[in-house]
Design an enzyme around this catalytic site. Structure first.
Site, PDB file in Angstrom:
ATOM      1  N   LEU A 294       0.847  -1.186   0.000  1.00 51.12           N
ATOM      2  CA  LEU A 294       0.000   0.000   0.000  1.00 51.12           C
ATOM      3  C   LEU A 294       0.889   1.244   0.000  1.00 51.12           C
ATOM      4  O   LEU A 294       1.530   1.562   0.998  1.00 51.12           O
ATOM      5  CB  LEU A 294      -0.926  -0.011   1.218  1.00 51.12           C
ATOM      6  CG  LEU A 294      -1.784  -1.268   1.394  1.00 51.12           C
ATOM      7  CD1 LEU A 294      -2.706  -1.121   2.598  1.00 51.12           C
ATOM      8  CD2 LEU A 294      -2.580  -1.570   0.132  1.00 51.12           C
TER       9      LEU A 294
ATOM     10  N   ARG B 240       2.522  14.096   7.379  1.00 48.31           N
ATOM     11  CA  ARG B 240       3.415  14.356   8.513  1.00 48.31           C
ATOM     12  C   ARG B 240       4.879  14.478   8.093  1.00 48.31           C
ATOM     13  O   ARG B 240       5.714  14.922   8.882  1.00 48.31           O
ATOM     14  CB  ARG B 240       3.250  13.264   9.577  1.00 48.31           C
ATOM     15  CG  ARG B 240       2.018  13.449  10.451  1.00 48.31           C
ATOM     16  CD  ARG B 240       1.935  12.371  11.502  1.00 48.31           C
ATOM     17  NE  ARG B 240       1.455  11.112  10.957  1.00 48.31           N
ATOM     18  CZ  ARG B 240       1.394   9.972  11.641  1.00 48.31           C
ATOM     19  NH1 ARG B 240       1.806   9.941  12.901  1.00 48.31           N
ATOM     20  NH2 ARG B 240       0.946   8.875  11.072  1.00 48.31           N
TER      21      ARG B 240
ATOM     22  N   GLY C  80      -8.742   5.089   2.215  1.00 52.31           N
ATOM     23  CA  GLY C  80      -8.408   4.176   3.299  1.00 52.31           C
ATOM     24  C   GLY C  80      -7.764   2.890   2.821  1.00 52.31           C
ATOM     25  O   GLY C  80      -7.715   2.590   1.628  1.00 52.31           O
ATOM     26  N   THR C  81      -7.275   2.110   3.786  1.00 52.98           N
ATOM     27  CA  THR C  81      -6.567   0.865   3.461  1.00 52.98           C
ATOM     28  C   THR C  81      -7.483  -0.168   2.821  1.00 52.98           C
ATOM     29  O   THR C  81      -7.052  -0.937   1.951  1.00 52.98           O
ATOM     30  CB  THR C  81      -5.932   0.281   4.726  1.00 52.98           C
ATOM     31  OG1 THR C  81      -6.945   0.146   5.743  1.00 52.98           O
ATOM     32  CG2 THR C  81      -4.818   1.183   5.243  1.00 52.98           C
TER      33      THR C  81
ATOM     34  N   ASP D  52       5.574   2.276   3.854  1.00 55.06           N
ATOM     35  CA  ASP D  52       6.448   3.127   4.672  1.00 55.06           C
ATOM     36  C   ASP D  52       7.214   2.309   5.709  1.00 55.06           C
ATOM     37  O   ASP D  52       7.571   2.804   6.766  1.00 55.06           O
ATOM     38  CB  ASP D  52       5.632   4.221   5.368  1.00 55.06           C
ATOM     39  CG  ASP D  52       4.566   3.668   6.307  1.00 55.06           C
ATOM     40  OD1 ASP D  52       4.425   2.428   6.406  1.00 55.06           O
ATOM     41  OD2 ASP D  52       3.870   4.476   6.952  1.00 55.06           O
TER      42      ASP D  52
ATOM     43  N   GLY E  64      -3.685   0.853  19.464  1.00 60.16           N
ATOM     44  CA  GLY E  64      -4.796  -0.057  19.694  1.00 60.16           C
ATOM     45  C   GLY E  64      -4.267  -1.354  20.271  1.00 60.16           C
ATOM     46  O   GLY E  64      -3.218  -1.852  19.865  1.00 60.16           O
TER      47      GLY E  64
ATOM     48  N   GLU F 131      -9.328   0.003  20.254  1.00 55.71           N
ATOM     49  CA  GLU F 131      -8.654   1.300  20.228  1.00 55.71           C
ATOM     50  C   GLU F 131      -8.489   1.813  21.656  1.00 55.71           C
ATOM     51  O   GLU F 131      -9.323   1.539  22.538  1.00 55.71           O
ATOM     52  CB  GLU F 131      -9.463   2.302  19.402  1.00 55.71           C
ATOM     53  CG  GLU F 131      -9.556   1.954  17.935  1.00 55.71           C
ATOM     54  CD  GLU F 131      -8.195   1.813  17.284  1.00 55.71           C
ATOM     55  OE1 GLU F 131      -7.286   2.630  17.609  1.00 55.71           O
ATOM     56  OE2 GLU F 131      -8.011   0.891  16.481  1.00 55.71           O
TER      57      GLU F 131
ATOM     58  N   SER G 116      53.128  21.385 -11.687  1.00 58.42           N
ATOM     59  CA  SER G 116      52.153  22.069 -10.829  1.00 58.42           C
ATOM     60  C   SER G 116      51.575  23.323 -11.497  1.00 58.42           C
ATOM     61  O   SER G 116      52.244  23.988 -12.296  1.00 58.42           O
ATOM     62  CB  SER G 116      52.812  22.464  -9.512  1.00 58.42           C
ATOM     63  OG  SER G 116      53.255  21.327  -8.817  1.00 58.42           O
TER      64      SER G 116
END
Length: 433
Positions: free
Chosen positions: A11, A18, A84-85, A105, A138, A152, A381
């Site tokens: 996912l 954030r 959502g997931t 992540d 949770g 939760e 040089s």
């Protein structure tokens, strides 16, 4: 390994607000590669069916991942209508009977850490870990070896708040479970999202077996902020350096060294403190001295630094590059460049000495040109070699020379200095003493 036992869904659709960055969260780099790269790499070690769910900056994510890997499947989530997931899983069609769902992540995941999901037979396998301080998580209530429910924190009783087992966020489902319960998901909640975790409660109500799998918290660490990104990189850096030290590389003060994922070593190598090795660099039987940077280059039987910089596409063999020498897109074989030089777009052959302050002037403001130097050439040089230029074997370039001719023939001395003038008593006249 039999890779057709499990399909993996990653996912990778979220924005990652954030992170406070315009870049998609999964594209932030850890040890030189996007964090999503590390997850896909580990997944491909155990499965031949990888699906990546994308939405935010989907084109950038798909293009970059496709540059690293072949045969990935991408599903674009309709994040506006099915967020959502759970919504992310609605368009996924895995080919194998077991489906492992990972988050994009978690860059520290390894194929070894995922073995438990393959070797456990249950309708649903749910990852858990134990925390000394589970505040904010949770709680996972387990009874008789099965997950009973997820509570939760805000809904937990005093007894449940004492539970230290929490949800690690990774699941393996039988294909039939997903086919049955994904269509039943609802977004009737405060966030108006479709949650994959709702399958747990529905499956439990139907009497399905939900097995907890205790996992290593470090390997399943999520990255949600720049601080998390930094912490994950420290962990991966330690892993990379331990691997190479166990393979025989000597590292002095390894905590001060940065080595990217694509760097490899061969033979007896030494890396001193403060070095940075990046890209697909190869170091073979060589000594990289303190404070040096090597980017996407090959170094064989050579020593570099201290405080030298090899920029991309440099090739060194049997060569000494000393302090404050910068090399870019150049091939040096059997060369000495002791200090304070810039060597760009050059080919330099064995026995050649590059003096202090030598510069290959490879760029005219529009195009870049090559400098080709043969064998046993002595470049004095503070010389400037204005490319394109070719210096044949056994040539001496006098110190302070600005070389503008296209070719210096074998055995020659090239000298280009203005004649020295001295003006008697000029100092006293100038300052009127």
């Amino acid at each position: 390994m039999n890779k057709d036992k499990i399909s993996i869904v990653i996912l990778a659709a979220g924005k990652g607000s954030r992170m406070k960055s315009p870049k998609a969260k999964v594209l932030h780099s850890i040890c030189g590669k996007p964090m999503l790269y590390h997850i896909i790499k580990a997944s491909l070690e155990i499965s031949d069916d990888i699906t990546v769910v994308v939405a935010h900056q989907k084109d950038a994510v798909m293009e970059l991942m496709s540059s690293f890997f072949d045969n990935l499947h991408f599903v674009v989530q309709d994040a506006d209508n099915f967020p959502g997931t759970g919504g992310a899983m609605m368009g996924v069609k895995p080919k194998n009977e077991k489906v492992l769902v990972l988050n994009g992540d978690m860059p520290l995941i390894t194929s070894y850490a995922l073995q438990g999901f393959i070797n456990t037979n249950s309708d649903i396998i749910m990852s858990i870990f134990d925390l000394e301080n589970p505040d904010g998580y949770g709680r996972v209530i387990i009874d008789a070896g099965q997950v009973k429910r997820i509570v939760e924190q805000k809904d937990a009783s005093a007894y449940e708040l004492k539970v230290t087992t929490v949800n690690a966020g990774i699941y393996a489902f039988s294909k039939g479970v997903l086919e049955k319960y994904i269509p039943l998901l609802s977004n009737n909640n405060a966030q108006e999202e479709y949650y994959l975790t709702d399958i747990i409660s529905m499956a439990r109500a139907d009497g399905l077996i939900i097995s907890p799998l205790l996992v290593d918290e470090e390997k399943f660490k999520g990255v949600n902020s720049k601080k998390d990104l930094s912490d994950a990189e420290v962990i991966m850096q330690n892993k990379i350096k331990i691997h190479w030290m166990n393979a025989g590389v000597i590292m002095q003060l390894p905590s001060t060294i940065y080595i990217e994922e694509g760097v490899t070593f061969e033979g007896e190598c030494i890396v001193e403190n403060g070095c940075r090795l990046t890209g697909n660099t190869l170091i073979a039987n060589s000594h990289i001295k303190a404070g040096s940077v090597v980017e996407d280059s090959i170094v064989k039987n050579s020593d570099v630094g201290p405080l030298a910089h090899l920029r991309p596409a440099s090739y060194l063999e049997e060569t000494h590059v000393g302090n404050f020498v910068e090399v870019k897109k150049s091939s040096l074989k059997g060369v000495k460049a002791g200090h304070l030089s810039y060597i760009g777009d050059a080919q330099i052959d064995e026995g050649t000495n590059i003096g202090a302050g030598v510069i290959t002037c490879n760029y005219d403001g529009i195009k870049k040109y090559q400098t080709i130097i043969g064998k046993n050439v002595f470049v004095g040089s503070d010389s400037q070699l204005i490319a394109p230029v070719q210096i044949e074997d056994d040539v001496m370039i006098a110190a302070g020379t600005t070389l503008t001719s296209g070719k210096v023939e074998k055995g020659s001395l090239a000298i280009g200095r203005t004649k020295l003038r001295t003006i008697k008593d000029f100092y006293y006249k100038f300052f009127k003493k």
